[in-house]
Design a protein around this motif. Structure first.
Motif, short mmCIF file in Angstrom:
data_model
loop_
_atom_site.label_atom_id
_atom_site.label_comp_id
_atom_site.label_asym_id
_atom_site.label_seq_id
_atom_site.Cartn_x
_atom_site.Cartn_y
_atom_site.Cartn_z
N GLU A 125 -3.87 3.12 -13.50
CA GLU A 125 -4.52 2.86 -12.45
C GLU A 125 -3.82 1.52 -11.43
N ASN A 126 -2.57 1.18 -12.08
CA ASN A 126 -1.89 0.37 -11.43
C ASN A 126 -0.90 1.03 -10.45
N ILE A 127 -0.74 2.38 -10.64
CA ILE A 127 0.16 3.17 -9.71
C ILE A 127 -0.58 3.99 -8.59
N LEU A 128 -1.91 4.01 -8.76
CA LEU A 128 -2.59 4.87 -7.82
C LEU A 128 -2.38 4.51 -6.32
N ILE A 129 -2.77 5.56 -5.45
CA ILE A 129 -2.85 5.13 -3.98
C ILE A 129 -3.81 4.17 -3.70
N GLN A 130 -3.49 3.32 -2.65
CA GLN A 130 -4.24 2.29 -2.06
C GLN A 130 -4.91 2.84 -0.86
N PRO A 131 -6.11 2.90 -0.81
CA PRO A 131 -6.59 3.45 0.63
C PRO A 131 -6.16 2.88 1.84
N GLY A 132 -5.62 3.71 2.85
CA GLY A 132 -5.18 2.96 4.11
C GLY A 132 -3.89 2.62 4.12
N ARG A 133 -3.11 2.69 2.91
CA ARG A 133 -1.63 2.13 2.98
C ARG A 133 -0.75 2.91 2.72
N ASP A 134 0.65 2.79 3.21
CA ASP A 134 1.77 3.56 2.98
C ASP A 134 2.64 2.98 2.24
N MET A 135 2.85 3.54 0.96
CA MET A 135 3.45 2.54 -0.16
C MET A 135 4.59 3.55 -0.95
N VAL A 136 5.49 2.87 -1.50
CA VAL A 136 6.46 3.59 -2.56
C VAL A 136 6.40 2.48 -3.59
N THR A 137 6.14 2.88 -4.84
CA THR A 137 6.38 2.21 -5.95
C THR A 137 7.51 2.39 -6.89
N LEU A 138 8.19 1.41 -7.22
CA LEU A 138 9.28 1.79 -8.22
C LEU A 138 8.86 1.58 -9.54
N LEU A 139 9.29 2.40 -10.33
CA LEU A 139 8.91 2.32 -11.83
C LEU A 139 10.11 2.55 -13.03
N LEU A 161 6.98 -2.72 -12.61
CA LEU A 161 6.76 -1.91 -11.29
C LEU A 161 7.10 -2.86 -10.11
N VAL A 162 7.68 -2.26 -9.04
CA VAL A 162 7.94 -2.89 -7.75
C VAL A 162 7.33 -2.15 -6.57
N TYR A 163 6.31 -2.88 -6.20
CA TYR A 163 5.42 -2.24 -4.84
C TYR A 163 6.25 -2.48 -3.65
N CYS A 164 6.13 -1.63 -2.96
CA CYS A 164 6.81 -1.55 -1.54
C CYS A 164 5.98 -0.93 -0.51
N GLN A 165 5.85 -1.43 0.68
CA GLN A 165 5.11 -0.97 1.70
C GLN A 165 5.90 -0.86 3.08
N ARG A 166 5.43 0.18 3.74
CA ARG A 166 6.28 0.67 5.12
C ARG A 166 6.19 -0.65 5.95
N ILE A 167 7.56 -0.81 6.55
CA ILE A 167 7.40 -2.10 7.27
C ILE A 167 6.78 -2.12 8.52
N GLN A 168 6.36 -0.86 9.19
CA GLN A 168 5.50 -1.31 10.51
C GLN A 168 3.91 -1.52 10.09
N GLU A 169 3.66 -1.27 8.85
CA GLU A 169 2.38 -1.90 8.52
C GLU A 169 2.55 -3.36 7.81
N TYR A 170 3.56 -3.65 7.68
CA TYR A 170 3.71 -4.89 7.04
C TYR A 170 3.44 -6.43 7.82
N ASP A 171 2.24 -7.01 7.43
CA ASP A 171 1.96 -8.15 8.08
C ASP A 171 2.36 -9.39 7.57
N ILE A 172 1.91 -9.54 6.38
CA ILE A 172 2.18 -10.68 5.53
C ILE A 172 2.49 -10.42 4.13
N MET A 173 3.34 -11.40 3.80
CA MET A 173 3.86 -10.97 2.23
C MET A 173 2.85 -11.35 1.34
#
Length: 259
Positions: free
Chosen positions: A214-228, A242-254
């Motif tokens: 459940e920790n590696i599933l798609i999150q609705p509305g997000r564009d992500m890469v997860t390193l495992l 796990l290292v969770y990563c999000q596309r930069i153009q959708e990246y607002d806050i850390m």
């Protein structure tokens, strides 16, 4: 004379034993260095192949691409992968719960006219790491580089995607993903696929048990890469890091995407 010959034989034997012991100690490091070089060269060859193409450049996409599908290289593959990403999100990534399903070969790139099964390159500037990227986390693909778990998104970007990319936590003396625990929020991860370069930033990390999918599933509305990778280092894979990563153009806050 015989004493000198005997002493010489003993010295020779001791020297051979020393060299054999030294070779056994150094072998993993020499072999690992050779594997690291081979992996890096495969990544460089892939990037060179793209840069030698008709456009002579790999576009870095900051906003969702509006380029017509038919104008892209390998348009049928692009369309099939886009449909795949949409399908697995719609069905809740149901295959991830099946044993060994993450290894399945969802696409054969050579069937679409590609020269081999290298899909792209994952680059992590902070670690000075560049690895070829393959589809399906088979033993063969994991030995050659990093691999996308089947049942997770193909890393071509887009809303409702999460490409889970697995790498060994060091193997056979080679580094692979050994040092990804050094990554921190804000560090960059770049995916170069067959069409474009996608930039992501680390937004969080987590340690999980192997069955906690459940920790590696798609999150609705997000564009992500997860390193495992396995955790702790040299533990035989007791846990997963796990290292969770999000596309930069959708990246607002850390913010960390999972509590």
């Amino acid at each position: 004379m015989r004493k000198l010959e005997s002493r010489g034989a003993i010295i020779t034997l001791m020297l051979l034993m020393f060299l054999a012991g030294l070779a056994s100690v150094l072998y993993p490091y020499v072999w690992g260095a050779a594997v690291d070089i081979s992996i890096a060269n495969t990544a460089k060859d892939f990037l060179s192949r793209l840069e030698d193409g008709p456009d002579k450049d790999i576009p870095t996409v900051i906003v969702p691409s509006t380029e017509p599908e038919e104008s892209r290289p390998y348009p049928e593959l692009w369309e099939s992968m886009t449909a795949y990403n949409q399908r697995i999100y719609a069905d809740g990534q149901s295959t991830l719960s099946e044993a060994g399903a993450y290894q399945a070969a969802v696409f054969s790139l050579t069937d679409y006219g590609l020269p081999d099964e290298t899909f792209g390159v994952i680059s992590i500037p902070k670690l000075d790491l560049g690895m070829p990227l393959y589809l399906g986390a088979t033993d063969e693909n994991m030995a050659k580089g990093a691999a996308v778990l089947s049942g997770t998104s193909i890393p071509i970007g887009g809303s409702n995607t999460n490409a889970v990319i697995a790498g060994h936590r060091g193997w056979g003396g080679a580094a692979y993903f050994r040092y990804i625990t050094d990554l921190a929020v804000g560090d960059e991860v770049v995916i170069t696929n067959l069409w474009e370069r996608l930039r992501y930033r680390v937004v969080g990390t987590k340690i999980i048990e192997p069955h906690e999918i459940e920790n590696i599933l798609i999150q609705p509305g997000r564009d992500m890469v997860t390193l495992l990778t396995c955790h702790p280092y040299a533990s035989g894979g007791k846990q997963r890091y796990l290292v969770y990563c999000q596309r930069i153009q959708e990246y607002d806050i850390m913010e960390v995407p999972y509590d």
